[in-house]
Scaffold this active site. Structure first.
Site, PDB file in Angstrom:
ATOM      1  N   GLY A   8      -4.867  -1.731   4.987  1.00  0.00           N
ATOM      2  CA  GLY A   8      -4.075  -2.872   4.516  1.00  0.00           C
ATOM      3  C   GLY A   8      -4.755  -4.203   4.781  1.00  0.00           C
ATOM      4  N   ARG A   9      -5.285  -4.377   5.991  1.00  0.00           N
ATOM      5  CA  ARG A   9      -5.898  -5.670   6.336  1.00  0.00           C
ATOM      6  C   ARG A   9      -7.292  -5.831   5.773  1.00  0.00           C
ATOM      7  NH1 ARG A   9      -4.825  -2.279  10.333  1.00  0.00           N
ATOM      8  NH2 ARG A   9      -6.448  -1.464  11.672  1.00  0.00           N
TER       9      ARG A   9
ATOM     10  N   HIS B  99      -6.013 -33.031  18.109  1.00  0.00           N
ATOM     11  CA  HIS B  99      -4.964 -33.939  18.566  1.00  0.00           C
ATOM     12  C   HIS B  99      -3.781 -33.191  19.145  1.00  0.00           C
ATOM     13  CE1 HIS B  99      -7.004 -37.501  17.064  1.00  0.00           C
ATOM     14  NE2 HIS B  99      -7.452 -36.689  16.123  1.00  0.00           N
TER      15      HIS B  99
ATOM     16  N   LYS C  98       9.404  -0.619  14.351  1.00  0.00           N
ATOM     17  CA  LYS C  98       9.991  -0.299  13.034  1.00  0.00           C
ATOM     18  C   LYS C  98      11.052   0.783  13.180  1.00  0.00           C
ATOM     19  CE  LYS C  98       5.843  -0.835  10.153  1.00  0.00           C
ATOM     20  NZ  LYS C  98       4.890  -0.113   9.307  1.00  0.00           N
TER      21      LYS C  98
ATOM     22  N   GLU D 144      -4.933  -6.456  14.735  1.00  0.00           N
ATOM     23  CA  GLU D 144      -4.425  -5.140  14.352  1.00  0.00           C
ATOM     24  C   GLU D 144      -5.567  -4.122  14.413  1.00  0.00           C
ATOM     25  OE1 GLU D 144      -2.570  -4.170  10.368  1.00  0.00           O
ATOM     26  OE2 GLU D 144      -0.742  -4.345  11.541  1.00  0.00           O
TER      27      GLU D 144
ATOM     28  N   GLU E 274      10.512  -4.676   4.588  1.00  0.00           N
ATOM     29  CA  GLU E 274      10.577  -6.088   4.195  1.00  0.00           C
ATOM     30  C   GLU E 274      10.290  -6.250   2.711  1.00  0.00           C
ATOM     31  OE1 GLU E 274       9.042  -4.826   6.774  1.00  0.00           O
ATOM     32  OE2 GLU E 274       9.382  -6.051   8.553  1.00  0.00           O
TER      33      GLU E 274
ATOM     34  N   LYS F  31       0.835  -1.198   0.000  1.00  0.00           N
ATOM     35  CA  LYS F  31       0.000   0.000   0.000  1.00  0.00           C
ATOM     36  C   LYS F  31       0.873   1.252   0.000  1.00  0.00           C
ATOM     37  CE  LYS F  31      -3.475   2.439   2.687  1.00  0.00           C
ATOM     38  NZ  LYS F  31      -4.413   2.435   3.799  1.00  0.00           N
TER      39      LYS F  31
HETATM   40  O1  LIG Z   1       1.095  -2.726   2.231  1.00  0.00           O
HETATM   41  P1  LIG Z   1       2.191  -2.103   3.013  1.00  0.00           P
HETATM   42  O2  LIG Z   1       2.143  -0.609   2.976  1.00  0.00           O
HETATM   43  O3  LIG Z   1       3.531  -2.631   2.569  1.00  0.00           O
HETATM   44  O4  LIG Z   1       2.004  -2.505   4.507  1.00  0.00           O
HETATM   45  C1  LIG Z   1       2.089  -3.819   4.947  1.00  0.00           C
HETATM   46  C2  LIG Z   1       1.685  -3.964   6.383  1.00  0.00           C
HETATM   47  O5  LIG Z   1       2.633  -3.347   7.197  1.00  0.00           O
HETATM   48  C3  LIG Z   1       2.303  -2.427   8.208  1.00  0.00           C
HETATM   49  O6  LIG Z   1       3.304  -2.429   9.176  1.00  0.00           O
HETATM   50  C4  LIG Z   1       0.957  -2.578   8.859  1.00  0.00           C
HETATM   51  O7  LIG Z   1       1.039  -3.029  10.172  1.00  0.00           O
HETATM   52  C5  LIG Z   1       0.013  -3.474   8.129  1.00  0.00           C
HETATM   53  O8  LIG Z   1      -1.285  -3.029   8.357  1.00  0.00           O
HETATM   54  C6  LIG Z   1       0.267  -3.500   6.646  1.00  0.00           C
HETATM   55  O9  LIG Z   1      -0.659  -4.351   6.016  1.00  0.00           O
END
Ligand SMILES: O=P(O)(O)OC[C@H]1O[C@H](O)[C@H](O)[C@@H](O)[C@@H]1O
Length: 542
Positions: free
Chosen positions: A268-269, A385, A505, A354, A213, A207
């Site tokens: 994002g979620r 199990h 972060k 989240e 990462e 986004k």
């Molecule tokens: O889609 P991006 O901007 O790369 O974000 C990826 C993810 O990282 C962030 O740290 C948020 O905690 C998430 O809500 C998000 O989905």
């Protein structure tokens, strides 16, 4: 300003009511009321919810629904669907529901028809997906694409990977799909180990296009392609981006002509039904992706229009509040009895935790009640199990959602009845348990009797569906999305921000250069962090 939660009439009535009924056993509640098992249920868009095995009476449910009403769930729901800025801490609209509106609909927000925007992107996605699926879209050396790798993390990974696994039955087997999320190099290295760069397409999903990462993995992917194909020009044939940030996409070196956009009003979620689902559309084909969107929309319409007392997301949401705040349950288990849904609990973890892991109200006041629970789960019989022991006989109360299906997509002998019998058996065993007298009557040796007693009175929701389809999956996800919304509204928190992920972060950014530096770690760190950094450096150098 809404009335603080503890001062709401329905809340106070629930406190009194809880004191009266918390001691009741599901055995008694069922024995006294033969109609309970059918009455305490609701059904919509292919999902039957049996909530009778919860520690509630009709009065509890009426009070919980009143609480939703008094907490302004209908008004806030309508505000969300209209595009008001209900995400107050980021001053944004929350419009994932607009991502699944039919093309004929119209929704103007801040002067912009968002439905037209959504469908313009969907049309481009369809065209692209068709070209990749047909082999018309070619790699740099002229070969068709045989592998698609989505690089993204959090909401840019969990939805696509969950939906890919969930809907594998409907996906093309001509293309291999993989999902790289972790900055751990193993994730990328293992994902590409057996693939030919000439036939591999990367979808860089982010986004913000600023996530460390994802950028690290995207950079390694670009190096992998460019070094194998011998030209930086190959990037255009092997990379597309999904993002809201065109400037960063082009700074990374992906032409914005190869970018699929979405908007800041998609969290994002809550984004798997935006262009973030591009890998799913390629896997499923555009028609089945449309079905997925239609399933989301079915549940949106149900949530928007059904009376609260028969409204699936409202029921799930108020029950979650009931256990969290009155019984003090810290976790909720979600157990799909459907192998294809094996990543569904992981997906729900981001969605629920989240969203509702918050400690202040919308106006910034510290809450004086508990908010979001820990969500976890595994496919059902596997869990039985391993950890179900604790759910049955441990000292914590874990409400569980059991998700079952009447039909399997892979019929094989009597497997499916064996599987489904467990859904019903677990719900009954958890609810009714086994008394000391029953254990004794089986001739159990006296010393073992206490070990074999099941207290019961352990609550479950049973969600029973016909068969897993793209449409049903969309509805199931939207059910949990809106349940999260209902909980967040009652708790008066912002379910749509995620400030809690920032601190770590920022610290990591500070520590990155320290891991390769010979200088003493920063004086601003604590002694534990400094000692760990020193030890890491010496182990690494050894
Ligand atoms: O889609 P991006 O901007 O790369 O974000 C990826 C993810 O990282 C962030 O740290 C948020 O905690 C998430 O809500 C998000 O989905």
């Amino acid at each position: 300003m809404p009335t603080p939660l503890r001062e709401r009439k329905a809340w106070q009535a629930l406190e009194r009511h809880y004191a009266e009924i918390s001691g009741s056993h599901l055995r008694e509640l069922f024995a006294a009321d033969p109609g309970r098992g059918e009455r305490l249920s609701a059904e919509a868009v292919g999902i039957y919810l049996d909530y009778s095995k919860n520690r509630v009476t009709d009065e509890t449910m009426a009070l919980l629904v009143e609480l939703a009403e008094e907490s302004g769930v209908p008004a806030r729901r309508d505000a969300m669907f209209r595009g008001e800025h209900i995400n107050v801490s980021e001053d944004r609209a929350v419009l994932h529901t607009a991502l699944r509106l039919p093309e004929t609909a119209s929704l103007v927000v801040d002067g912009q028809d968002v439905v037209a925007d959504v469908h313009a992107v969907l049309h481009r996605m369809r065209d692209f997906a068709n070209r990749v699926r047909s082999g018309e879209f070619k790699g740099f050396t002229g070969k068709p694409i045989k592998n698609v790798i989505n690089i993204g993390i959090g909401g840019s990974d969990l939805g696509p990977v969950m939906a890919y696994e969930a809907l594998r039955h409907y996906c093309t087997r001509e293309i291999t799909f993989r999902f790289v999320s972790n900055v751990d190099s193993t994730d990328f290295v293992e994902a590409v180990r057996d693939l030919s760069p000439e036939e591999t397409l990367f979808i860089i999903s982010s986004k913000t296009f600023g996530t460390l990462e994802t950028l690290a993995n995207a950079t390694s992917a670009r190096d992998w392609i460019v070094s194998a194909l011998g030209s930086a020009d190959a990037v255009a044939n092997h990379f597309v981006a999904v993002s809201t940030n065109a400037a960063r996409v082009s700074a990374f070196g992906i032409d914005t002509a190869n970018m699929f956009g979405f908007w800041d009003w998609v969290g994002g979620r809550y984004s798997m039904d935006s262009a973030i689902g591009l890998s799913n559309m390629i896997a499923l084909g555009p028609d089945q992706f449309d079905e997925l969107l239609a399933g989301f929309h079915d549940m949106d319409e149900h949530f928007r229009t059904a009376p609260l007392a028969a409204n699936l997301p409202v029921l799930l949401g108020v029950l979650a509040v009931w256990y969290r705040d009155f019984f003090g349950c810290q976790t909720v288990g979600v157990m799909p009895y459907e192998q294809y849904l094996k990543r569904f609990p992981a997906y729900l973890q981001q969605l629920t935790m989240e969203s509702n892991g918050k400690h202040v109200t919308l106006s910034g006041q510290q809450v004086d009640y508990d908010t979001g629970a820990v969500y976890w789960g595994e496919p059902g019989t596997n869990g039985q199990h391993s950890f179900y022991q604790l759910i049955h006989q441990g000292t914590v109360l874990v409400p569980v959602d059991l998700i079952g299906f009447a039909r399997t997509l892979n019929p094989l002998g009597d497997h499916h009845d064996l599987l489904s019998s467990n859904v019903f058996a677990q719900a009954a065993a958890l609810a009714f348990g086994k008394t000391e007298a029953e254990v004794r009557a089986e001739g159990t040796a006296e010393a073992v009797v206490p070990h074999r007693v099941f207290e019961g009175n352990r609550p479950t929701n049973t969600l029973l569906c016909d068969v897993l389809t793209p449409r049903l999956l969309g509805s199931l996800i939207a059910l949990y999305e809106h349940s999260v919304f209902v909980q967040g509204t009652i708790w008066e928190i912002d379910s749509f921000d995620q400030w809690g992920v920032e601190l770590g972060k920022v610290l990591a950014q500070q520590i990155i250069p320290e891991l390769t530096s010979a200088a003493e770690p920063s004086l601003t760190h604590d002694s534990s962090t400094n000692a760990l950094i020193r030890r890491y450096r010496s182990l690494k150098g050894a």
